[in-house]
Design a protein around this motif. Structure first.
Motif, PDB file in Angstrom:
ATOM      1  N   UNK A 113      -9.929  -4.793  10.413  1.00  0.00           N
ATOM      2  CA  UNK A 113      -8.922  -4.049   9.679  1.00  0.00           C
ATOM      3  C   UNK A 113      -7.454  -4.696   9.988  1.00  0.00           C
ATOM      4  N   UNK A 130     -14.269   1.583   9.872  1.00  0.00           N
ATOM      5  CA  UNK A 130     -14.509   2.608   8.646  1.00  0.00           C
ATOM      6  C   UNK A 130     -14.053   1.385   7.469  1.00  0.00           C
ATOM      7  N   UNK A 163       0.847  -1.256   0.053  1.00  0.00           N
ATOM      8  CA  UNK A 163      -0.148  -0.040  -0.039  1.00  0.00           C
ATOM      9  C   UNK A 163       0.898   1.242   0.017  1.00  0.00           C
ATOM     10  N   UNK A 187     -10.301  -2.255   0.117  1.00  0.00           N
ATOM     11  CA  UNK A 187     -10.099  -1.788   1.619  1.00  0.00           C
ATOM     12  C   UNK A 187      -9.141  -0.481   1.522  1.00  0.00           C
ATOM     13  N   UNK A 211      -8.253  -2.309  -4.979  1.00  0.00           N
ATOM     14  CA  UNK A 211      -8.290  -2.949  -3.817  1.00  0.00           C
ATOM     15  C   UNK A 211      -9.213  -2.264  -3.091  1.00  0.00           C
ATOM     16  N   UNK A 249      -7.452  -7.667   7.327  1.00  0.00           N
ATOM     17  CA  UNK A 249      -7.385  -7.110   6.025  1.00  0.00           C
ATOM     18  C   UNK A 249      -6.067  -6.401   5.652  1.00  0.00           C
ATOM     19  N   UNK A 308     -16.049  -2.832   1.932  1.00  0.00           N
ATOM     20  CA  UNK A 308     -15.188  -4.214   2.153  1.00  0.00           C
ATOM     21  C   UNK A 308     -15.685  -5.280   1.847  1.00  0.00           C
ATOM     22  N   UNK A 309     -16.899  -5.229   1.048  1.00  0.00           N
ATOM     23  CA  UNK A 309     -17.602  -6.411   0.881  1.00  0.00           C
ATOM     24  C   UNK A 309     -17.992  -6.872  -0.797  1.00  0.00           C
TER      25      UNK A 309
END
Lengths: 1010, 414
Positions: free
Chosen positions: A551, B68, A126, B184, B182, A554, B74-75
């Motif tokens: 979080x 958040x 990221x 997320x 991506x 992920x 996120x799905x």
């Protein structure tokens, strides 16, 4: 080295040797082996490479929780990647290959990632790869993609050689798990008379009990297991299934079972997998518990294994993962492994018990056998690369300064046990944190709720957090009784079997080993083996603010690998909680999602593939059409002939021939697919007045009316001819694609809004074969048939005028003839019972020879109607068009107080004079306008898009007129007759077309009203 | 904000990554903000981001009842495309797509936008006509699409079976500049940038009431106490009608579960996104190697965020037929998200009957791809009271009958 032992191996048959290959190397095992145990017997500890760092990885577990041993199995149309060696039963000729390495398992170029591990931390991607912008697509991402993934994809032309099937089952109680808890629960439930289904994922019954020891009712567990299994098998109300895993629990007691029928004997006939779709009143989850790894540096080196799994390999399959074993633990259970190894002749070089006070009776037993036990001690680091070589030992309460380094070739670790709560949780069952056992266990007060607001899942045995044999059986018996009672069967008390086991000292939670391990060690302490997530990664996520457990998951990919975190999740949560100075229950778990264990796509699809992917609805004339040149077009679930193509003819030529012949002679259309809904009852007329924009209640018996149906929002949704059959009965024709949806639409209104109206709707589409007999010779051919039959229905203009229908005989067939026309020609649509459809069709074809009869397909149907300016649902309409746009105001009843769409038509936009209206379009040069083209307006709109003033809705080459014709919706269209507008094509050309009347042919209807 | 770069990663690697700072702060709410956005999903965060970036409004709180990016952001199946039929849709989705192209650089957060191309299969004559119409419309809307032949489809997707006995592939609508990102990272990147501008992202804070005084919003009552604001933006997807109810107005909305699933990861075998609407399924391959698969919405309303199994069956059947090799893979995980569906299946980005209160919802099954465009337009609407991108998406269209119906172009969830 790992090797086969001379003794032990309760599941293998040493008389049946089996040959298999691993990475092309020939190996042998025994019947009863798993691929994993057979590999260990052949000293193949290293079985794969990890996902990110490509580190060498060995077997860690013995069951479905295994994260490392994923294999490519089989070849050709039976090739499949990512198969777990631990759940693969060995069979003769099995060919396995390890994954995710190049060029080979021993030497993998991408192991360079391991050296770069310090850079490639959680979420590194990221933070980089952003420049230059184009490089992500063209450089970075392709490299990342190539190095990610696990097994190779099947070949692009693969057609699965196996078959799959679905199976339905209804049970009062489904017991998931055939271990001692499952068997005990099933026994208790079955005693009440409930219909019980027991699912066991393995090929054998009894779960861990025979490996763990103790006694049940004074006997070895194996004896009790076999006795109980046989008792259950003999009961009429009990079904037992092994090799069948419950993979998901859904709302309303829906359970999925995944039965692997021939994975252990591929290609030997029958389906490979069977999907059980079960409706259960109650579900007992006797799914056991899974051991947790310990987090120490080098805990992923091949040879480091879960202690209980190591015990499984010794007891069940007679293989030992090592000869010199170090055991590290925070609980008593791992001592059992030490004792089993010792008994098998292996050298247990040290037991490191992280607890300062060590364990109870089992520890004493180990010491008596001469095994060296050290308390308050930990593993600082395991080294060895591709195989455990050395173990550095330190104090558990410290930073990891090694005090001693000893040689070993395997490490057995145990961090405690986590109940398998997946199935409990799939549908919303809640968990409590049990501090004493350091695990989440089901909260019986908050189960998943069924439609009656009561729980429908009961956890049993170690899946409910009971860890000792005696309490497991008591708990399971109670769970089975409760499930049966909740399923409506009177409680019957069944005494639980008496389980006796060693008394264990309390475990102590150890989330990091040693407790204050320095960063160097934490960066080598694995949490998630497959996805390469380490303790330091979770700590980094917490530091960067990814504080929610979701979080963290992920950001680090913890628990997102193919094992879905079965080994890693609790350990990861504990590290996260510690990093946040929080408690584990406050951090909570991620969501448990089905399936428990991956299930094949093949079985999800089941039988539906190839020709039976979706059953083809066939009209009675289907075979005739097929053998007479039908160029098939899928329409809904039907197939209709697009055209009937003669030998040597193009589809385009065939269409032109059909159009001309129908206009000049005689055409036959198989119109059987047209929807036919019978609407019947004292309130049927009133109901249809609401459904249609036209008045239907006043239609006279024997007459037909073309009707429109609008949605609540006023948009035209379907059209068709309605015939009144008798006082209480109407027959409504719908479009082919609309039959089911319009039927549903009618039912919805009847059931939700006008539930007290006396109306029934029946879909009789398939009860009739319907044939459109079209063209100037239509009456002649039918009269000829009547003559031949010695009489029949009077088909004259006077007896059967346009827009009327009659019942009677035509050519000796029971027929209902409608004088309706979608072509502008003299036309009879004749319905006969489906069973007589083909014979009637053949009769017309035969009799029609002298009249030039030819069948025609859907494209000709479209062209004929377009030449006449008739609209087609789905062409002129698209869900945004109202009848007024199509010059169909005449069909909107003004007399009726209400109908669906009437109120919507009062909305301001519906009366907007700028709405696009139906017109005909003729290209200036006679060519055919492109389908879907838009007419260009002037300038651009506020969003920079070119303004448009209309579009083509239907466009064809008309053989009748020998030129392109089209219909379209154009702004102010009817007021702009003769104007030429421009349509840019996507082919680079621009088309010019004149606005004309949409009726291109026989404007006065002289041809149909004869 | 410390910039992310390969150099920063290298520098941190040398000190065991101890120097990374929080991606976003976790503050307690202040008593008053100029703007409160309810919902820290992609759309809410993007709205806040563009309020700050384009209009300098930074005294903003983004309130989130969970974590958040934890809703549909996120799905979803991360598809980005703009090949819509109707002008207003094409405009906002194309705006979003173009913003995705530079999002990683704009946010200094790699959202991995990957323009790998989106292919929508035509398997009936009706679909061919529909997609040709879309291609014509797109050409005039400034959206690059192309109708391609079956042969080209096979070149683009080697694993496809063109000659399924039931529904042969007859062509496809191809948008080369569509792709995936991506999901997320989109939420996290926006959150980091918002936090850096001084905005407060307040997680685990549920709005329990909307205070309206004299027809104008005064603030919200939350589980962390009352918070006042001058303007309120409701950006809460599946729960939009619940929040609107608290403010005293109704939305023409239904909430249903949409299903998705992934396979186990395999080595790369499909580089593009393929959508097969006739048979009801779509699929792409993530950078991790999982086949990311989506299907339809459940036929009943609910809020449970878990799906039933029958849609999974339908979708997998479709994919086994379209890509026969899929049959030899395994399903790893299925999940559901709650989507908010309006009467015309198009979003609402609009003023509301309550003064200074704005709503952005109704993205249904197409929300992820629109996030930056939606945030851009919503920010403009909230800051200036007018945005050409939102004009047609006003809540008033349901009274006027001026619907934006895309069903002709997308008969299936997407």
């Amino acid at each position: 080295m790992s090797t086969r032992l001379a003794k032990q191996g309760r599941l293998i048959d040493r008389n049946k040797q089996i040959e298999f290959t691993f990475n092309g190397k020939r190996m042998t095992g025994y019947a009863g082996d798993t691929l994993a145990s057979a590999l260990l017997a052949n000293d193949q500890m290293m079985v794969g490479r990890s996902f990110k760092y490509h580190r060498p990885r060995g077997l860690v577990a013995a069951g479905s929780e295994e994260p490392n041993a994923l294999m490519q199995l089989g070849s050709g149309d039976r090739y499949e990647p990512n198969q777990r060696a631990t759940t693969t039963e060995l069979f003769s000729g099995l060919s396995a290959k390890s994954q995710n390495h190049w060029p080979n398992l021993e030497f993998d170029v991408l192991a360079i990632n391991n050296k770069l591990g310090r850079f490639l931390t959680a979420g590194f991607y990221y933070k980089m790869f952003m420049y230059p912008r184009a490089a992500w697509k063209h450089v970075y991402e392709p490299i990342i993609r190539a190095s990610a993934g696990l097994g190779k994809a099947p070949d692009k032309e693969t057609k699965d050689a196996d078959t799959y099937e679905h199976f339905y089952f209804f049970a009062d109680v489904v017991v998931v798990g055939g271990g001692v808890a499952g068997l005990q629960a099933a026994k208790a439930a079955a005693a009440s008379g409930a219909k019980v289904l027991v699912l066991e994922q393995n090929a054998y019954w009894g779960g861990r009990a025979p490996v763990d020891g103790g006694t049940i009712d004074g006997e070895a567990p194996e004896a009790w297991i076999e006795k109980t299994r046989a008792e259950l098998a003999a009961m009429d109300n009990v079904t037992l299934r092994d090799r069948c895993m419950a993979s998901g629990v859904y709302d309303h007691g829906y359970v999925l079972g995944y039965e692997r029928l021939t994975d252990h004997a591929p290609g030997q006939g029958g389906p490979r997998h069977r999907l059980w779709r079960i409706r259960a009143k109650q579900i007992v989850t006797a799914t056991g518990a899974i051991e947790r790894p310990l987090s120490f540096a080098g805990n992923d080196v091949p040879g480091v294994m879960l202690a209980a799994s190591m015990r499984d390999y010794v007891v069940n399959w007679g293989v030992t993962p090592g000869r010199k074993v170090v055991v590290a633990t925070n609980n008593d259970d791992a001592y059992r492994t030490a004792l089993v190894l010792h008994e098998a002749g292996c050298d247990v070089v040290r037991i490191l018990d992280a607890r300062n006070n060590g364990g109870g009776d089992l520890m004493e037993e180990a010491r008596q056998k001469g095994i060296r036990v050290e308390c308050g001690r930990a593993i600082a680091k395991v080294s060895g690369g591709k195989r455990v070589k050395k173990v550095a030992i330190c104090a558990q309460n410290g930073t990891g300064g090694a005090q001693e380094e000893i040689e070993a070739d395997a490490v057995a670790m145990s961090g405690g046990w986590s109940p398998v709560v997946h199935l409990w949780s799939h549908c919303g069952g809640k968990l409590n944190w049990d501090d004493a056992q350091a695990h989440f266990r089901p909260d019986a007060a908050r189960p998943p709720l069924g439609d009656n607001g009561k729980g429908f899942v009961v956890a049993a045995g170690s899946a409910d957090g009971e860890m000792a044999l005696g309490p497991v059986l008591v708990n399971a018996s109670a769970a089975g009784s409760k499930a049966a009672e909740d399923a409506g069967f009177p409680a019957k008390t069944v005494a639980a079997a008496a389980g006796v086991d060693s008394v264990e000292a309390p475990m102590e939670a150890v989330w990091l080993m040693p407790a204050q391990a320095d960063i160097g060690l934490r960066m080598k302490s694995w949490l998630d083996y497959q996805n390469d997530v380490k303790v330091s990664d979770v700590q980094l996520a917490a530091r960067e603010g990814y504080e929610s457990v979701e979080h963290t998951k992920r950001y680090t990919t913890l628990g997102m690998a193919t094992d879905q975190g079965k080994l890693s999740n609790i350990n990861g949560l504990a590290i996260l909680a510690d990093s946040l100075n929080s408690e584990i229950p406050q951090v909570g778990t991620t969501t448990f999602r089905p399936p428990y264990h991956p299930i094949s796509m093949g079985v999800i699809g089941g039988e539906a593939r190839g020709d039976i992917f979706q059953p083809v609805r066939k009209t009675p004339m289907y075979e005739w059409n097929d053998t007479n040149g039908a160029d098939w077009e899928p329409v809904g679930h039907w197939r209709r002939p697009f055209a009937y193509v003669n030998k040597g003819e193009s589809v385009h030529d065939a269409v032109n021939r059909e159009v001309k012949n129908t206009r000049e002679n005689l055409g036959l259309l198989d119109a059987s697919t047209l929807g036919k809904l019978v609407v019947k009852g004292p309130d049927a007329g009133r109901f249809l007045d609401m459904m249609y924009t036209n008045m239907m209640s006043t239609l006279k018996i024997g007459k037909c009316r073309y009707g429109l149906m609008c949605s609540e929002n006023g948009f035209l949704m379907d059209d068709g001819v309605v015939a009144r059959i008798d006082e209480d009965t109407w027959l409504c024709h719908t479009t082919t694609g609309g039959a089911e949806s319009i039927h549903g639409h009618m039912e919805e209104w009847l059931q939700t809004e006008w539930w007290d109206w006396k109306v029934y709707v029946a879909n009789v589409t398939e009860q009739f074969a319907q044939i459109a007999v079209v063209g100037p010779n239509a009456r002649k051919v039918l009269e000829k048939l009547n003559t031949a039959a010695g009489g029949g229905m009077d088909l004259s203009k006077e007896a059967l005028p346009f827009m009327e229908w009659r019942d009677g005989k035509i050519g000796g067939y029971d027929a209902r003839a409608y004088r309706i026309s979608f072509s502008g020609e003299l036309s009879y649509e004749i319905a006969v019972p489906a069973s007589q459809g083909l014979a009637f069709w053949n009769a017309i074809m035969e009799a029609g020879k002298e009249f030039g009869v030819m069948p025609y397909g859907t494209e000709t149907l479209h062209i004929l109607r377009a030449e006449k300016g008739f609209i087609m649902i789905g062409d002129e309409t698209d869900g945004t068009v109202i009848p007024q746009d199509l010059n169909l105001q005449w069909a909107l009843s003004k007399k009726k107080e209400d109908y669906l769409g009437k109120r919507a038509h009062l909305r301001s936009h519906m009366a907007d004079p700028d709405r696009w209206k139906l017109v005909g379009l003729e290209t200036v040069d006679g060519s055919v306008l492109p389908d879907g083209a838009y007419a260009l307006g002037e300038g651009i709109n506020a969003n920079g898009q070119k303004n448009v003033i209309g579009r083509v809705t239907s466009t064809y080459f008309s053989a009748t007129l020998d030129r392109g014709i089209a219909m379209g919706l154009v702004k102010h269209g009817p007021d702009r007759m003769g104007e030429v507008i421009t349509f840019p094509g996507t082919d680079g050309k621009t088309y010019e077309a004149k606005i004309v009347d949409p009726v291109f042919y026989d404007k006065d209807g002289e041809k149909q009203n004869v | 904000m410390k910039r992310y770069s390969v150099f920063a990663v290298a520098r941190e690697a040398l000190r065991y990554h101890t120097g990374w700072e929080r991606a976003w702060r976790s503050p307690e709410p202040k008593r008053h903000y100029d703007v409160i956005i309810v919902g820290a999903g992609g759309h809410g965060l993007a709205t806040a981001y563009y309020l700050g970036k384009n209009f300098g409004i930074t005294n903003v709180a983004i309130i989130e009842k969970g974590w958040l990016g934890g809703g549909n952001t996120g799905r979803n199946t991360t598809i980005i495309r703009s090949n819509y039929l109707q002008d207003p849709s094409a405009a906002i989705y194309e705006k979003a797509r173009s913003l995705y192209e530079t999002m990683s650089q704009d946010l200094n957060y790699n959202v991995m936008f990957s323009p790998r191309g989106v292919l929508m299969l035509a398997q009936t004559q009706h679909e061919i006509r529909g997609y040709k119409r879309t291609a014509h419309a797109n050409a005039l809307q400034g959206v690059e699409t192309e109708f391609v032949s079956p042969e080209r489809v096979k070149e683009i997707v080697p694993i496809i079976n063109l000659h399924g006995p039931r529904y042969p592939v007859l062509g496809a609508l191809w948008q080369e500049r569509g792709g995936t990102a991506r999901h997320d990272a989109v939420a996290w990147g926006y959150a980091r940038a918002c936090s850096d501008m001084g905005m407060d992202i307040i997680q685990q804070c549920e709005v329990q009431g909307v205070r309206v005084v004299n027809g104008r919003v005064a603030g919200v009552d939350t589980t962390k106490g009352p918070i006042d604001c001058d303007k309120l933006g409701m950006v809460v997807a599946g729960n939009a009608s619940v929040l609107a109810d608290q403010a005293g107005f109704r939305l023409p909305m239904e909430s249903v579960a949409l299903q998705a699933m992934v396979s186990e990861p395999i080595k790369p075998c499909m580089d593009v996104v393929v959508m097969a609407n006739t048979v009801h399924g779509y699929m792409s391959q993530s950078d991790k190697g999982e086949m990311v698969i989506g299907g339809g919405t459940d036929g009943f309303n609910n809020y449970t965020q878990r799906g039933s199994f029958h849609h999974i069956e339908e979708t997998v059947r479709a994919l086994n037929e379209t890509f026969p090799m899929v049959s030899r893979l395994k399903m790893l995980r299925q999940w559901g998200g709650i989507v908010d569906v309006t009467g015309d299946r198009s979003p609402i980005i609009s003023k509301t009957p309550v003064g200074n209160t704005f709503v952005n919802c109704g993205w249904g099954t197409g929300g992820f791809k629109s996030i930056p465009g939606s945030g851009w337009a919503m920010a403009e609407l909230m800051a200036t009271g007018h945005s050409p991108l939102t004009e047609e998406f006003s809540i008033n269209r349901f009274q006027e009958g001026k619907f934006i119906d895309e069903s002709v172009a997308a008969g299936v969830a997407h």
